[in-house]
Scaffold this motif. Sequence first.
Motif, PDB file in Angstrom:
ATOM      1  N   MET A   1       0.829  -1.183   0.000  1.00 48.10           N
ATOM      2  CA  MET A   1       0.000   0.000   0.000  1.00 48.10           C
ATOM      3  C   MET A   1       0.884   1.261   0.000  1.00 48.10           C
ATOM      4  O   MET A   1       0.587   2.207  -0.714  1.00 48.10           O
ATOM      5  CB  MET A   1      -0.918  -0.028   1.209  1.00 48.10           C
ATOM      6  N   LEU A   2       1.928   1.233   0.797  1.00 47.91           N
ATOM      7  CA  LEU A   2       2.822   2.387   0.873  1.00 47.91           C
ATOM      8  C   LEU A   2       3.540   2.617  -0.456  1.00 47.91           C
ATOM      9  O   LEU A   2       3.696   3.759  -0.896  1.00 47.91           O
ATOM     10  CB  LEU A   2       3.833   2.195   2.004  1.00 47.91           C
ATOM     11  N   ILE A   3       3.942   1.522  -1.090  1.00 51.27           N
ATOM     12  CA  ILE A   3       4.630   1.642  -2.382  1.00 51.27           C
ATOM     13  C   ILE A   3       3.696   2.250  -3.425  1.00 51.27           C
ATOM     14  O   ILE A   3       4.107   3.111  -4.211  1.00 51.27           O
ATOM     15  CB  ILE A   3       5.153   0.273  -2.841  1.00 51.27           C
ATOM     16  N   ALA A   4       2.440   1.835  -3.429  1.00 45.87           N
ATOM     17  CA  ALA A   4       1.472   2.372  -4.386  1.00 45.87           C
ATOM     18  C   ALA A   4       1.272   3.872  -4.164  1.00 45.87           C
ATOM     19  O   ALA A   4       1.193   4.644  -5.125  1.00 45.87           O
ATOM     20  CB  ALA A   4       0.145   1.636  -4.271  1.00 45.87           C
ATOM     21  N   ARG A   5       1.203   4.292  -2.913  1.00 47.54           N
ATOM     22  CA  ARG A   5       1.052   5.725  -2.626  1.00 47.54           C
ATOM     23  C   ARG A   5       2.237   6.519  -3.141  1.00 47.54           C
ATOM     24  O   ARG A   5       2.078   7.599  -3.711  1.00 47.54           O
ATOM     25  CB  ARG A   5       0.890   5.942  -1.127  1.00 47.54           C
ATOM     26  N   TRP A   6       3.442   5.987  -2.938  1.00 49.78           N
ATOM     27  CA  TRP A   6       4.629   6.685  -3.422  1.00 49.78           C
ATOM     28  C   TRP A   6       4.661   6.734  -4.945  1.00 49.78           C
ATOM     29  O   TRP A   6       5.051   7.741  -5.536  1.00 49.78           O
ATOM     30  CB  TRP A   6       5.891   6.029  -2.877  1.00 49.78           C
ATOM     31  N   ALA A  41      -0.301   6.894 -14.958  1.00 53.61           N
ATOM     32  CA  ALA A  41      -0.838   7.027 -13.603  1.00 53.61           C
ATOM     33  C   ALA A  41      -2.260   6.470 -13.539  1.00 53.61           C
ATOM     34  O   ALA A  41      -2.622   5.786 -12.577  1.00 53.61           O
ATOM     35  CB  ALA A  41      -0.814   8.487 -13.167  1.00 53.61           C
ATOM     36  N   VAL A  42      -3.064   6.749 -14.547  1.00 51.64           N
ATOM     37  CA  VAL A  42      -4.431   6.211 -14.598  1.00 51.64           C
ATOM     38  C   VAL A  42      -4.384   4.688 -14.715  1.00 51.64           C
ATOM     39  O   VAL A  42      -5.132   3.978 -14.026  1.00 51.64           O
ATOM     40  CB  VAL A  42      -5.223   6.842 -15.766  1.00 51.64           C
ATOM     41  N   LEU A  46      -5.927   2.065 -11.973  1.00 47.80           N
ATOM     42  CA  LEU A  46      -6.894   1.028 -12.311  1.00 47.80           C
ATOM     43  C   LEU A  46      -6.381  -0.359 -11.930  1.00 47.80           C
ATOM     44  O   LEU A  46      -7.133  -1.187 -11.403  1.00 47.80           O
ATOM     45  CB  LEU A  46      -7.226   1.086 -13.802  1.00 47.80           C
ATOM     46  N   ALA A  47      -5.114  -0.601 -12.173  1.00 45.13           N
ATOM     47  CA  ALA A  47      -4.534  -1.893 -11.810  1.00 45.13           C
ATOM     48  C   ALA A  47      -4.535  -2.075 -10.297  1.00 45.13           C
ATOM     49  O   ALA A  47      -4.835  -3.162  -9.794  1.00 45.13           O
ATOM     50  CB  ALA A  47      -3.115  -2.004 -12.355  1.00 45.13           C
ATOM     51  N   PHE A  48      -4.213  -1.020  -9.571  1.00 47.43           N
ATOM     52  CA  PHE A  48      -4.189  -1.088  -8.113  1.00 47.43           C
ATOM     53  C   PHE A  48      -5.577  -1.421  -7.564  1.00 47.43           C
ATOM     54  O   PHE A  48      -5.724  -2.299  -6.712  1.00 47.43           O
ATOM     55  CB  PHE A  48      -3.686   0.238  -7.553  1.00 47.43           C
ATOM     56  N   PHE A  49      -6.587  -0.726  -8.049  1.00 50.81           N
ATOM     57  CA  PHE A  49      -7.935  -0.980  -7.555  1.00 50.81           C
ATOM     58  C   PHE A  49      -8.470  -2.336  -8.023  1.00 50.81           C
ATOM     59  O   PHE A  49      -9.259  -2.960  -7.317  1.00 50.81           O
ATOM     60  CB  PHE A  49      -8.872   0.156  -7.934  1.00 50.81           C
ATOM     61  N   ALA A  50      -8.033  -2.802  -9.183  1.00 49.40           N
ATOM     62  CA  ALA A  50      -8.429  -4.133  -9.628  1.00 49.40           C
ATOM     63  C   ALA A  50      -7.864  -5.202  -8.696  1.00 49.40           C
ATOM     64  O   ALA A  50      -8.554  -6.168  -8.348  1.00 49.40           O
ATOM     65  CB  ALA A  50      -7.948  -4.377 -11.059  1.00 49.40           C
ATOM     66  N   VAL A  51      -6.633  -5.004  -8.253  1.00 47.22           N
ATOM     67  CA  VAL A  51      -6.038  -5.949  -7.307  1.00 47.22           C
ATOM     68  C   VAL A  51      -6.794  -5.916  -5.985  1.00 47.22           C
ATOM     69  O   VAL A  51      -7.057  -6.968  -5.385  1.00 47.22           O
ATOM     70  CB  VAL A  51      -4.541  -5.631  -7.105  1.00 47.22           C
ATOM     71  N   LEU A  52      -7.169  -4.731  -5.519  1.00 45.80           N
ATOM     72  CA  LEU A  52      -7.930  -4.643  -4.273  1.00 45.80           C
ATOM     73  C   LEU A  52      -9.285  -5.341  -4.389  1.00 45.80           C
ATOM     74  O   LEU A  52      -9.707  -6.051  -3.476  1.00 45.80           O
ATOM     75  CB  LEU A  52      -8.146  -3.182  -3.877  1.00 45.80           C
ATOM     76  N   ILE A  53      -9.961  -5.159  -5.514  1.00 46.25           N
ATOM     77  CA  ILE A  53     -11.263  -5.793  -5.713  1.00 46.25           C
ATOM     78  C   ILE A  53     -11.110  -7.307  -5.790  1.00 46.25           C
ATOM     79  O   ILE A  53     -11.884  -8.049  -5.169  1.00 46.25           O
ATOM     80  CB  ILE A  53     -11.947  -5.233  -6.986  1.00 46.25           C
TER      81      ILE A  53
END
Length: 61
Positions: A1-6, A41-42, A46-53
């Motif tokens: 999560m921290l890496i994604a924010r950075w 960035a978009v 999208l990839a980040f939220f797909a992984v969360l879902i």
Amino acid sequence: MLIARWIFLLLGVAAVVSFAMYIGTGQVRFRHYGLVIVKWAVFAGLAFFAVLILERLAILV
């Protein structure tokens, strides 16, 4: 999560710097760089939220 924010923070800063350079110099290549960075960035978002879902769906199963 921290890496994604950075990653999102750095992509945002890079896009802002590219657009500022475009405004300052008027060279079209900086606008192109900014648009490419925003596109990635978009895509990363999208990839980040797909992984969360998918993670949430895996927990439910």
